[in-house]
Motif scaffolding. Structure first.
Motif, mmCIF file in Angstrom:
data_model
loop_
_atom_site.group_PDB
_atom_site.id
_atom_site.type_symbol
_atom_site.label_atom_id
_atom_site.label_comp_id
_atom_site.label_asym_id
_atom_site.label_seq_id
_atom_site.Cartn_x
_atom_site.Cartn_y
_atom_site.Cartn_z
ATOM 1 N N THR A 260 5.458 0.884 8.190
ATOM 2 C CA THR A 260 5.348 1.566 9.478
ATOM 3 C C THR A 260 6.037 2.917 9.448
ATOM 4 O OG1 THR A 260 5.310 -0.586 10.603
ATOM 5 C CG2 THR A 260 5.776 1.343 11.953
ATOM 6 N N GLU A 261 7.226 2.957 8.851
ATOM 7 C CA GLU A 261 7.993 4.200 8.813
ATOM 8 C C GLU A 261 7.293 5.279 7.999
ATOM 9 O OE1 GLU A 261 11.820 3.091 7.404
ATOM 10 O OE2 GLU A 261 12.409 2.075 9.268
ATOM 11 N N ASP A 267 2.927 -2.531 10.580
ATOM 12 C CA ASP A 267 3.332 -3.713 9.810
ATOM 13 C C ASP A 267 2.591 -3.798 8.476
ATOM 14 O OD1 ASP A 267 5.391 -4.838 11.255
ATOM 15 O OD2 ASP A 267 4.116 -6.142 12.439
ATOM 16 N N TRP A 268 1.267 -3.741 8.526
ATOM 17 C CA TRP A 268 0.460 -3.880 7.316
ATOM 18 C C TRP A 268 -0.197 -2.545 6.988
ATOM 19 C CZ3 TRP A 268 2.415 -8.418 6.651
ATOM 20 C CH2 TRP A 268 2.575 -9.281 7.730
ATOM 21 N N VAL A 269 -0.442 -2.294 5.712
ATOM 22 C CA VAL A 269 -1.029 -1.027 5.282
ATOM 23 C C VAL A 269 -2.514 -1.010 5.618
ATOM 24 C CG1 VAL A 269 -1.411 0.555 3.366
ATOM 25 C CG2 VAL A 269 0.634 -0.903 3.382
ATOM 26 N N ASP A 270 -2.938 -0.005 6.356
ATOM 27 C CA ASP A 270 -4.361 0.168 6.639
ATOM 28 C C ASP A 270 -5.046 0.666 5.366
ATOM 29 O OD1 ASP A 270 -4.123 -0.539 9.345
ATOM 30 O OD2 ASP A 270 -3.526 1.501 9.887
ATOM 31 N N ALA A 280 -4.282 6.406 5.054
ATOM 32 C CA ALA A 280 -3.442 7.479 5.588
ATOM 33 C C ALA A 280 -2.755 8.298 4.521
ATOM 34 C CB ALA A 280 -2.386 6.900 6.527
ATOM 35 N N ALA A 281 -2.999 8.013 3.244
ATOM 36 C CA ALA A 281 -2.324 8.761 2.182
ATOM 37 C C ALA A 281 -3.124 8.675 0.895
ATOM 38 C CB ALA A 281 -0.908 8.232 1.958
ATOM 39 N N GLU A 282 -3.033 9.719 0.102
ATOM 40 C CA GLU A 282 -3.712 9.731 -1.190
ATOM 41 C C GLU A 282 -2.842 9.082 -2.259
ATOM 42 O OE1 GLU A 282 -4.767 13.715 -2.152
ATOM 43 O OE2 GLU A 282 -6.319 13.872 -0.601
ATOM 44 N N ASP A 283 -3.503 8.517 -3.252
ATOM 45 C CA ASP A 283 -2.825 7.922 -4.419
ATOM 46 C C ASP A 283 -1.935 6.747 -4.045
ATOM 47 O OD1 ASP A 283 -3.951 9.690 -6.357
ATOM 48 O OD2 ASP A 283 -2.580 11.250 -5.672
ATOM 49 N N VAL A 284 -2.269 6.083 -2.940
ATOM 50 C CA VAL A 284 -1.523 4.904 -2.510
ATOM 51 C C VAL A 284 -2.509 3.749 -2.328
ATOM 52 C CG1 VAL A 284 -0.064 3.860 -0.739
ATOM 53 C CG2 VAL A 284 0.238 6.273 -1.341
ATOM 54 N N TYR A 285 -2.165 2.621 -2.922
ATOM 55 C CA TYR A 285 -2.927 1.398 -2.749
ATOM 56 C C TYR A 285 -2.021 0.335 -2.125
ATOM 57 C CZ TYR A 285 -6.716 2.975 -5.897
ATOM 58 O OH TYR A 285 -7.773 3.639 -6.474
ATOM 59 N N ALA A 286 -2.638 -0.686 -1.550
ATOM 60 C CA ALA A 286 -1.885 -1.851 -1.083
ATOM 61 C C ALA A 286 -2.708 -3.088 -1.393
ATOM 62 C CB ALA A 286 -1.591 -1.771 0.405
ATOM 63 N N LEU A 287 -2.006 -4.191 -1.615
ATOM 64 C CA LEU A 287 -2.714 -5.432 -1.921
ATOM 65 C C LEU A 287 -1.909 -6.631 -1.420
ATOM 66 C CD1 LEU A 287 -1.065 -6.707 -4.546
ATOM 67 C CD2 LEU A 287 -2.402 -5.033 -5.790
ATOM 68 N N GLY A 288 -2.547 -7.802 -1.458
ATOM 69 C CA GLY A 288 -1.882 -9.016 -1.015
ATOM 70 C C GLY A 288 -1.597 -8.993 0.470
ATOM 71 N N ASP A 289 -0.516 -9.641 0.858
ATOM 72 C CA ASP A 289 -0.163 -9.731 2.274
ATOM 73 C C ASP A 289 0.010 -8.364 2.910
ATOM 74 O OD1 ASP A 289 -0.102 -12.406 1.732
ATOM 75 O OD2 ASP A 289 1.957 -12.742 2.398
ATOM 76 N N ALA A 290 0.438 -7.376 2.133
ATOM 77 C CA ALA A 290 0.740 -6.055 2.684
ATOM 78 C C ALA A 290 -0.503 -5.309 3.148
ATOM 79 C CB ALA A 290 1.488 -5.205 1.651
ATOM 80 N N ALA A 291 -1.673 -5.679 2.651
ATOM 81 C CA ALA A 291 -2.903 -4.940 2.930
ATOM 82 C C ALA A 291 -3.658 -5.542 4.109
ATOM 83 C CB ALA A 291 -3.803 -4.921 1.699
ATOM 84 N N ALA A 292 -4.050 -4.711 5.056
ATOM 85 C CA ALA A 292 -4.824 -5.155 6.219
ATOM 86 C C ALA A 292 -6.304 -5.125 5.868
ATOM 87 C CB ALA A 292 -4.533 -4.257 7.422
#
Length: 380
Positions: A260-261, A267-270, A280-292
């Motif tokens: 969020t910050e 809470d979760w990464v869009d 919302a950002a380049e060169d950033v991935y998210a996976l697992g619980d963190a990913a919406a």
């Protein structure tokens, strides 16, 4: 110049990803053209599904832990430090005990879920859970003392880790009590915050008749608002009150606050649900619980997503088109008793279709739990 891949979180997704990248990018890592760092504050890797079995005395807490270093390829650097901030413009990570920022070229957030029982007044003091090692051990002691009364299993927060687990606990508890000749003296009630017994309508349709067959009472559209530990009362926002002798709750879950910050989501990464790239950002991935992404917060989903992210990151570092996509694939065994289970596999297009429970599927789940450590190492 060496390109740096930073992975934050050493759970299933982060560990599988690290080992996959070590395999795919081995020549570049050995040549010093790429380095990969896995950040995880705890020195251990935790396999959380074990806690359900700890609660029933079928496993010990040590069965759910291994040293992270033993699971991760030696070509991957591991830093046991808290990452408390992400600056996606400067491509820097902020660490809690190091004033120097860490630069990255590619960032993968695998920060998982955290339980937040403090969000519901009285929940910490009045309820037990099997979503933590300590919680599972305390619940085991309570179950061993249980001879009569009313057990309430309340799904307080959603989404939450392992969506099938509340169903599993309820069905296993029923069978566990029957084996001990105590079921007639113990009432069981299951609550869920929407108008069905599970978030997925197909699983809900399958599970509802089992509750009826097992004489497990159901309260849907029950959003827990407050727990009175002294009186033993659980109250919902809708005004329903349930007296209990033992309350087992699925606590509210939250993502890591750095998400969020950093402006990556609430809470979760869009993310794009197919590429798993942050919106919302380049060169950033998210996976697992963190990913919406709309699929269950389950280890199997994190595993499949990790393979996709590894392929995409490797392609991008080699200046090639990234073509790998995630189709929502998830699989799950669901315990329906102490020695029976069913199995579901589904994706974005194909819904889950639980089959007939069997002892063979129960043993298949136990075998999967045992082989998990090979999966984390990237060997399965």
């Amino acid at each position: 110049m060496t390109q740096h891949v930073a992975i934050v979180g050493g759970g299933t997704g982060g560990t599988v990803l690290a080992n996959d990248l070590a395999e795919r990018l081995g020549p570049e890592i050995d040549a010093g053209d790429v380095r990969v760092t896995l950040f995880n504050a705890d020195e251990d890797h935790v396999y959380k599904p074990v806690w359900l079995y700890v609660a029933f005395g079928q496993r010990e807490p040590a069965d759910g832990r291994r040293e992270l270093r033993d699971l991760v390829d030696d070509r991957i650097a591991i830093r046991h430090e808290y990452v408390i901030g992400v600056d996606t413009d400067a491509k820097e990570l902020e660490l809690v005990d190091d004033p120097r920022p860490v630069n990255y070229d590619k960032l993968v957030l695998a920060t998982g879920s955290e339980v937040a029982p403090e969000r519901v007044p009285g929940l910490e003091a009045g309820a037990h859970d099997f979503y933590s090692e300590d919680g599972a051990e305390r619940l085991r002691e309570e179950l061993l003392e249980l001879t009569e009364g009313h057990v309430v299993l309340s799904v307080v927060g959603s989404p939450h880790m392992c969506p099938a687990a509340p169903l599993e606990f309820s069905f296993m508890l029923d069978d566990w009590l029957r084996e001990r000749g105590l079921r007639e003296d113990v009432d069981i009630t299951y609550t869920y915050p929407i108008m069905r017994v599970h978030g997925n309508e197909h699983i809900a349709e399958w599970a509802r008749p089992i509750f009826e067959e097992r004489d497990i009472a159901v309260e849907t559209m029950f959003n827990a608002e407050e727990v009175d530990p002294e009186a033993g009362v659980l109250t919902s926002m809708e005004g329903t009150e349930l007296d209990y002798d033992l309350l087992v709750a699925i606590p509210p879950h939250t993502g890591n606050e750095l998400v969020t910050e950093a402006g990556l989501g609430d809470d979760w990464v869009d993310v794009d649900k197919h590429t798993l790239e942050a919106t919302a950002a380049e060169d950033v991935y998210a996976l697992g619980d963190a990913a919406a992404v709309g699929v269950p917060k389950a280890g199997s989903a994190a595993h499949y997503q990790a393979n996709v992210v590894a392929e995409r990151v490797a392609s991008e570092l080699r200046d090639r088109p990234a073509t790998a996509t995630y189709d929502g694939k998830t699989l799950c065994f669901i315990e329906t008793a102490m020695d029976n289970a069913t199995y579901v596999a589904f994706d974005y297009d194909d819904p889950p279709q639980p089959g007939t429970p069997s002892r063979a599927l129960h043993w298949s789940k136990l075998a999967y739990n045992e082989s998990y450590w090979l999966t984390a190492r990237g060997l399965l």
